[in-house]
Design a protein around this motif. Structure first.
Motif, short mmCIF file in Angstrom:
data_model
loop_
_atom_site.label_atom_id
_atom_site.label_comp_id
_atom_site.label_asym_id
_atom_site.label_seq_id
_atom_site.Cartn_x
_atom_site.Cartn_y
_atom_site.Cartn_z
N ILE A 18 14.86 8.35 -1.40
CA ILE A 18 14.65 6.95 -1.69
C ILE A 18 13.70 6.40 -0.63
CG2 ILE A 18 15.74 4.68 -1.86
CD1 ILE A 18 18.37 6.26 -2.51
N ALA A 19 12.63 5.75 -1.05
CA ALA A 19 11.69 5.16 -0.11
C ALA A 19 12.17 3.76 0.25
CB ALA A 19 10.29 5.10 -0.72
N ALA A 20 12.18 3.46 1.55
CA ALA A 20 12.61 2.15 2.02
C ALA A 20 11.67 1.69 3.14
CB ALA A 20 14.05 2.20 2.50
N TRP A 75 0.82 -1.21 0.00
CA TRP A 75 0.00 0.00 0.00
C TRP A 75 0.86 1.27 0.00
CZ3 TRP A 75 -3.09 -2.82 4.22
CH2 TRP A 75 -4.06 -3.61 3.64
N ILE A 76 1.97 1.23 0.74
CA ILE A 76 2.87 2.38 0.75
C ILE A 76 3.47 2.59 -0.64
CG2 ILE A 76 5.06 3.29 1.63
CD1 ILE A 76 4.39 1.78 4.28
N LYS A 77 4.01 1.53 -1.20
CA LYS A 77 4.63 1.61 -2.52
C LYS A 77 3.63 2.07 -3.57
CE LYS A 77 7.21 -1.17 -5.84
NZ LYS A 77 7.81 -2.47 -6.11
N ASP A 78 2.44 1.51 -3.53
CA ASP A 78 1.41 1.87 -4.48
C ASP A 78 1.05 3.35 -4.39
OD1 ASP A 78 -0.60 1.06 -6.49
OD2 ASP A 78 -2.05 1.54 -4.89
N TYR A 79 0.93 3.86 -3.17
CA TYR A 79 0.57 5.26 -2.99
C TYR A 79 1.70 6.20 -3.42
CZ TYR A 79 -1.29 9.53 -1.10
OH TYR A 79 -1.76 10.82 -0.98
N LEU A 100 13.93 -1.61 -0.59
CA LEU A 100 13.64 -0.39 -1.33
C LEU A 100 12.25 -0.49 -1.95
CD1 LEU A 100 17.04 0.29 -3.12
CD2 LEU A 100 16.19 1.20 -0.96
N LEU A 101 11.54 0.62 -1.90
CA LEU A 101 10.21 0.66 -2.49
C LEU A 101 10.33 1.30 -3.85
CD1 LEU A 101 8.20 1.84 0.65
CD2 LEU A 101 8.38 -0.47 -0.25
#
Length: 143
Positions: free
Chosen positions: A129-131, A112-116, A142-143
């Motif tokens: 960088i999202a992790a 859900w985080i990655k999708d958003y 890593l997202l």
């Protein structure tokens, strides 16, 4: 579905490995619901809150927007941190997820985080960088 946030100053001055001392402000909320369809909306609200704080929280050494899931406490923590994941931004976002009938799956939270984030214009304005991590910052995905 709306989350209400309270800001609490952490009275402890946390010293990182560089010797800097930072007083953290923890922006807390809790999601209390039984509808599983509302959980992704609550995740989105958490990401939005963290992104609202980015303008004042970005430093020269900021590299990651780090999403931590504590399964025991059912709490999502979001913080901006440096390359070594030791020097955090002043603002921390935390949301406790209270569900009646089931434990949340960390894989779902991560999805859900990655999708958003793929459509979050506030996040995309920054070179972060999202992790995601579950137990330790040393084992991030890593997202």
């Amino acid at each position: 579905m709306k989350l209400y946030w309270t800001a609490c100053h952490n009275n402890d001055l946390l010293q990182d490995t560089t010797g800097d001392k930072t007083q953290h402000v923890i922006h807390q909320s809790s999601f209390n619901g039984s509808s599983t369809s509302d959980i992704p909306l609550a995740i989105s609200a958490c990401v939005d809150k963290a992104c609202d704080l980015l303008e004042n929280g970005i430093r020269d050494d900021s590299r990651f927007m780090l999403f931590g899931w504590d399964a025991n406490a059912s709490t999502l923590t979001i913080v901006v941190t440096d390359d070594d994941k030791v020097r955090d931004s002043r603002d921390v976002v935390q949301c406790e997820f209270i569900t009646d009938d089931h434990q949340l799956d960390p894989e779902d939270i991560q999805f859900w985080i990655k999708d958003y984030l793929t459509t979050c214009s506030q996040f995309l304005r920054y070179s972060l960088i999202a992790a995601f991590h579950r137990e330790s910052r040393a084992t991030c995905t890593l997202l």
